[in-house]
Design a protein around this motif. Structure first.
Motif, PDB file in Angstrom:
ATOM      1  N   ALA A  31       0.822  -1.222  -0.157  1.00 47.68           N
ATOM      2  CA  ALA A  31       0.099  -0.168   0.061  1.00 47.68           C
ATOM      3  C   ALA A  31       0.692   1.356  -0.187  1.00 47.68           C
ATOM      4  O   ALA A  31       0.342   2.440  -0.443  1.00 47.68           O
ATOM      5  CB  ALA A  31      -0.982   0.157   1.118  1.00 47.68           C
ATOM      6  N   ASN A  32       2.192   0.950   0.516  1.00 45.56           N
ATOM      7  CA  ASN A  32       2.870   2.276   0.443  1.00 45.56           C
ATOM      8  C   ASN A  32       3.876   2.217  -0.436  1.00 45.56           C
ATOM      9  O   ASN A  32       5.047   2.815  -0.504  1.00 45.56           O
ATOM     10  CB  ASN A  32       3.743   2.331   1.902  1.00 45.56           C
ATOM     11  N   THR A  33       3.882   1.476  -1.388  1.00 43.43           N
ATOM     12  CA  THR A  33       5.079   1.350  -2.471  1.00 43.43           C
ATOM     13  C   THR A  33       4.325   0.804  -4.007  1.00 43.43           C
ATOM     14  O   THR A  33       2.966   0.591  -4.036  1.00 43.43           O
ATOM     15  CB  THR A  33       6.159   0.181  -2.272  1.00 43.43           C
ATOM     16  N   THR A  34       5.057   0.742  -4.974  1.00 45.69           N
ATOM     17  CA  THR A  34       4.639   0.347  -6.264  1.00 45.69           C
ATOM     18  C   THR A  34       4.118  -1.176  -6.393  1.00 45.69           C
ATOM     19  O   THR A  34       5.050  -1.775  -6.066  1.00 45.69           O
ATOM     20  CB  THR A  34       5.413   0.830  -7.240  1.00 45.69           C
TER      21      THR A  34
ATOM     22  N   GLU B 172      -0.268 -10.207  -8.816  1.00 47.85           N
ATOM     23  CA  GLU B 172      -0.686 -10.023  -7.194  1.00 47.85           C
ATOM     24  C   GLU B 172      -0.198 -11.632  -6.931  1.00 47.85           C
ATOM     25  O   GLU B 172      -0.618 -12.442  -7.438  1.00 47.85           O
ATOM     26  CB  GLU B 172      -2.125 -10.096  -6.969  1.00 47.85           C
ATOM     27  N   ILE B 173       0.649 -11.826  -5.818  1.00 43.81           N
ATOM     28  CA  ILE B 173       0.857 -13.216  -5.499  1.00 43.81           C
ATOM     29  C   ILE B 173       0.654 -13.300  -3.905  1.00 43.81           C
ATOM     30  O   ILE B 173       0.463 -12.420  -3.270  1.00 43.81           O
ATOM     31  CB  ILE B 173       2.508 -13.280  -5.687  1.00 43.81           C
TER      32      ILE B 173
ATOM     33  N   SER C 258       9.777  -8.434  -5.672  1.00 46.65           N
ATOM     34  CA  SER C 258       8.980  -7.511  -4.703  1.00 46.65           C
ATOM     35  C   SER C 258       8.816  -8.110  -3.215  1.00 46.65           C
ATOM     36  O   SER C 258       9.118  -7.429  -2.232  1.00 46.65           O
ATOM     37  CB  SER C 258       7.612  -6.966  -5.323  1.00 46.65           C
ATOM     38  N   PHE C 259       8.547  -9.199  -3.322  1.00 42.95           N
ATOM     39  CA  PHE C 259       8.300  -9.922  -1.807  1.00 42.95           C
ATOM     40  C   PHE C 259       9.850 -10.108  -1.308  1.00 42.95           C
ATOM     41  O   PHE C 259       9.735  -9.950  -0.007  1.00 42.95           O
ATOM     42  CB  PHE C 259       7.544 -11.290  -2.242  1.00 42.95           C
ATOM     43  N   GLU C 260      10.605 -10.541  -2.097  1.00 42.88           N
ATOM     44  CA  GLU C 260      11.976 -10.716  -1.337  1.00 42.88           C
ATOM     45  C   GLU C 260      12.431  -9.464  -0.812  1.00 42.88           C
ATOM     46  O   GLU C 260      13.213  -9.536   0.315  1.00 42.88           O
ATOM     47  CB  GLU C 260      12.708 -11.136  -2.523  1.00 42.88           C
ATOM     48  N   ARG C 261      12.314  -8.269  -1.474  1.00 43.31           N
ATOM     49  CA  ARG C 261      12.737  -6.984  -0.930  1.00 43.31           C
ATOM     50  C   ARG C 261      11.908  -6.778   0.641  1.00 43.31           C
ATOM     51  O   ARG C 261      12.620  -6.532   1.447  1.00 43.31           O
ATOM     52  CB  ARG C 261      12.527  -5.926  -1.642  1.00 43.31           C
ATOM     53  N   PHE C 262      10.745  -6.986   0.403  1.00 44.74           N
ATOM     54  CA  PHE C 262       9.955  -6.925   1.716  1.00 44.74           C
ATOM     55  C   PHE C 262      10.465  -7.697   2.756  1.00 44.74           C
ATOM     56  O   PHE C 262      10.626  -7.418   3.985  1.00 44.74           O
ATOM     57  CB  PHE C 262       8.381  -6.941   1.546  1.00 44.74           C
TER      58      PHE C 262
END
Length: 782
Positions: free
Chosen positions: A531-534, A539-540, A571-575
């Motif tokens: 919600a706070n990033t691109t 969607e996974i 994206s998920f790995e960075r999170f």
């Protein structure tokens, strides 16, 4: 009033008889007494005076003529018995050996009735003689130490009637008794009362050693004839009867012989007769009866003949206990189970093609598809459960829950189940099939009952560590693909396994459930992060699996992800890395699934496919409808391993929903095939779930890999166990160490002593242990 209390009453006295004068005639008293005795023997005692005749006998004894009286009375009895024998017994002797059993029976009956008539007349006269000669018995017989008149009469009857030297009474009577028994054994009716009354005579007579004459004159001959009869009877029955009928005849013979012994022979004869029947009809033929072709124990079990099985059980266990009956029965029971088990193993072996593969067709052997192989695996478990249920019923109703038979059945079931090296995998697949969501035809209670039965099969498995690996793999697929029938059912199954094998067995499986719960929390945080990033284009939903809990994290097949998926994964790995430092994520596409919208000519459909299937479908996005990709093109582009690629292509092109077209059309995938997009696909459903075979039977190559991993784990477990034992004992002999390690590892698998020896050698090289000087024991090195 006068009283008589003080006056003593005189004591009455019996006056002795007045002595006779010198004119007393002993001979005259004897003449009168002998005449009375003859009258008694001729059954005319009603005209005689008991007092007079008693006085005659009394006088003879009183005047010291007891010996004269005793001997002459015996002479009269002897003459009387001779007369009766010639009148009633000798004329009834058998005229010859008649073939007609009715005639033989009638002749024998006449002779036995004649003997009984003589016996009754003799006993009747002896009782009356005993009354009038009571003084002689009380005075003379005691002082002279001779038998009283009735025992003397029994001795005279034995010597002058049964053992008469001038005529073969004994032989004729014994032949008559045996003849009557033979006639009855042949199925005809006889006068049992006549035989009983005749045998009673022998039971009441005793020889000089005080032994009943029955046991010297009748029983030995009867037992010898019985033995001959049943030797011939066994040969005849084996030639003419099947196993069930043979056992019925044996049971009838045992019952009839027991009834005969108790009714008209002697109860003490029954055990000897029973032993003869057993020794001739059962003991030599136990294995023959059990294995009789078409009618033995195996055939009885096939036909569910509970009564016949129960009869065999009773005869073998109750009658033949000391002659190998129980052992022969349990052996037949084990062989029956093992033969059925081997047939189940052969007909449901995916490598053999199952029961339908009998011959090769057109030069090609039939190959099982994964679905067919899975069906055979499930059928193996169901057939095994049915077999156990069948023998459970036999144990309860035919074998009366006999403990030794229960152990034999359990041992045989365990043997055949462990003869199938794939038993752990098949049982895990069966449980997996029953725990899947959407299973049709069974309620929750029915599924629970099936699972309880499956646990009984699980108990038989010796390689429980192998089952654990397969079960964890199948459980992982159910959890990750959201295919479990319910969380309660899954945890209930874990509880059953924990009861059987302990907490350590299910520890990692419970960790898998915990990962699923934690992953839900992680995804909730990830959505907040997006919600706070691109957000990525795709969607996974990610499940983070602890590598030590999940069985497939280090062995899953990989592939080349398309850019859209790579972006989402990055994206998920960075999170995740911002929240957990030092952790490394490894993607497992083999365990994932995707919802994708696909446009066909008719309309758009929303497909639910595996991650691999999506990667394959995306290759056709830029391929024209009339163009195609070869198998090698798809393989080179995706880098999906051959087994997984063939499985995915079969799902997309050969299953119910044909999203791709296969060239040439067939059910099997070949490396020479080519594929095109099926733009003409239609379906009334908007959302279509295209499921691959989530749980399948392993191929030979996959099985070898699984076995290699299991062997590695077993080496580690054996090493840990050896070190644990030696740390506790410090010093231990080789055999004691091997036995203790085998005992401790038995709940996981049965280690081979050679394997334990190799692990000891490895631990010695790594300086955990050292050999002692005797070379037969070891020291623990701290």
């Amino acid at each position: 009033m006068s009283s008589t209390h003080g006056i003593p009453r005189p004591k009455p006295k019996i006056k002795p008889p007045k002595p006779r004068g010198p004119g007393t005639n002993v001979q005259e008293d004897w003449v009168k007494l002998s005449h009375a005795i003859k009258e008694i023997q001729n059954e005319r005692a009603n005209q005689l005076s008991f007092e007079e005749n008693y006085r005659y006998g009394y006088n003879l004894v009183l005047y010291r003529q007891g010996d004269f009286l005793y001997k002459n009375v015996k002479t009269l009895i002897d003459e009387y018995l001779t007369q009766l024998t010639e009148e009633f017994i000798v004329p009834a002797f058998a005229a010859g050996n008649h073939a007609d059993p009715t005639t033989r029976g009638q002749e024998g009956e006449l002779l036995m009735k004649g003997l009984r008539k003589v016996w009754d007349k003799h006993n009747s006269s002896m009782r009356k003689l005993s009354d009038i000669l009571k003084y002689m018995d009380r005075v003379y017989s005691v002082s002279a130490e001779v038998p009283q008149i009735i025992p003397a009469g029994l001795k005279l009857f034995l010597d002058n009637v049964l053992h008469r030297k001038t005529s073969p009474v004994q032989e004729q009577v014994v032949d008559a008794i045996l003849g009557q028994i033979q006639v009855e054994r042949d199925g005809y009716t006889i006068n049992q009362t006549a035989v009983k009354e005749c045998v009673e005579i022998y039971l009441q007579l005793e020889d000089q050693s005080a032994k009943q004459v029955y046991f010297t004159d009748i029983e030995p001959v009867f037992l010898a004839e019985t033995r001959k009869f049943y030797v011939a009877e066994a040969e005849k029955l084996l030639q003419t009867c099947d196993a069930a009928e043979y056992l019925r005849r044996v049971e009838q013979r045992l019952d009839s012989e027991e009834a005969r012994a108790y009714y008209y022979l002697s109860a003490s004869t029954s055990p000897a007769v029973k032993a003869i029947v057993e020794a001739n009809l059962l003991s030599p033929h136990l294995d023959t009866i059990v294995s009789m072709t078409g009618s033995g124990l195996d055939a009885m079990i096939d036909a569910n003949k509970t009564d016949d099985i129960n009869r065999m059980y009773r005869l073998f266990f109750e009658v033949s206990t000391h002659t190998g009956g129980p052992q022969a029965f349990r052996k037949g029971l084990r062989e029956s189970i093992l033969s059925r088990g081997r047939l189940i193993n052969e007909t449901n072996d995916p490598l053999n093609g199952g029961p339908d593969e009998v011959e090769e067709e057109k030069g090609k052997s039939k190959q099982n598809t994964p679905v067919q192989a899975l069906s055979l695996a499930l059928k193996w478990v169901q057939d095994s459960l049915d077999l156990k249920d069948k023998f459970d019923l036999i144990l309860k109703y035919a074998l009366l829950s006999d403990r030794t038979c229960e152990l034999a059945i359990t041992e045989a079931l365990g043997s055949f189940i462990n003869l199938n090296p794939r038993a752990p995998e098949f049982i895990s697949l069966f449980i997996d099939e029953n725990l899947k969501k959407g299973l049709k035809g069974k309620s929750d209670d029915e599924v629970d009952i099936v699972l309880d039965k499956t646990i009984t099969l699980f108990r038989f498995i010796t390689e429980k560590d192998s089952f654990e690996r397969y079960y964890k793999s199948h459980l992982a697929r159910r959890l990750l693909l959201n295919r479990s029938v319910s969380d309660d059912a899954e945890r209930g199954m874990l509880a059953k396994l924990k009861v059987e094998c302990g907490f350590q067995f299910t520890k990692k499986m419970e960790g898998m459930f915990n990962d699923m719960k934690l992953s839900a929390d992680v995804m909730s945080s990830y959505r907040d992060y997006l919600a706070n990033t691109t957000a990525p284009a795709v969607e996974i939903n990610v499940t983070v699996m602890t590598s030590t809990f999940w069985p497939t994290t280090n062995s899953g097949a990989m592939c080349n992800f398309p850019p859209e998926l790579l972006q989402a994964c990055g994206s998920f790995e960075r999170f995740y890395n911002t929240r957990h430092s030092g952790r490394r994520l490894t993607w497992q596409p083999a365990l994932g699934n995707v919802d994708v919208k696909v446009a066909f000519k008719a309309k758009k459909h929303e497909l639910n496919v595996s991650t691999f299937a999506l990667v394959i479908l995306l290759l056709f996005e830029k391929v024209a409808d009339d163009d195609f990709l070869t198998y090698e093109d798809i393989k080179n582009s995706t880098q999906i391993p051959d087994p997984e690629l063939q499985r995915q292509l079969q799902t997309l092109a050969c299953a119910k929903f044909k999203i791709l077209k296969k060239h040439p059309p067939s059910r099997d995938i070949s490396t020479t095939d080519s594929f095109s997009f099926n733009s003409d696909f239609t379906s009334p459903l908007h959302k279509i779930k295209i499921s691959t075979v989530a749980s399948k039977v392993e191929t030979q190559e996959e099985r070898r890999e699984t076995q290699d991993r299991i062997e590695e784990e077993r080496k580690q477990q054996a090493d840990a166990c050896i070190v644990r034992v030696m740390k506790d004992r410090k010093v231990l002999g080789h055999n004691e160490l091997v036995n203790e390690v085998t005992r401790q590892l038995a709940h996981r698998f049965h280690p081979n002593p050679a394997m334990i020896k190799r692990r000891i050698e490895a631990l010695i090289e790594r300086e955990y242990l050292e050999r002692r000087e005797d070379r037969k024991s070891y020291n623990y090195l701290a």
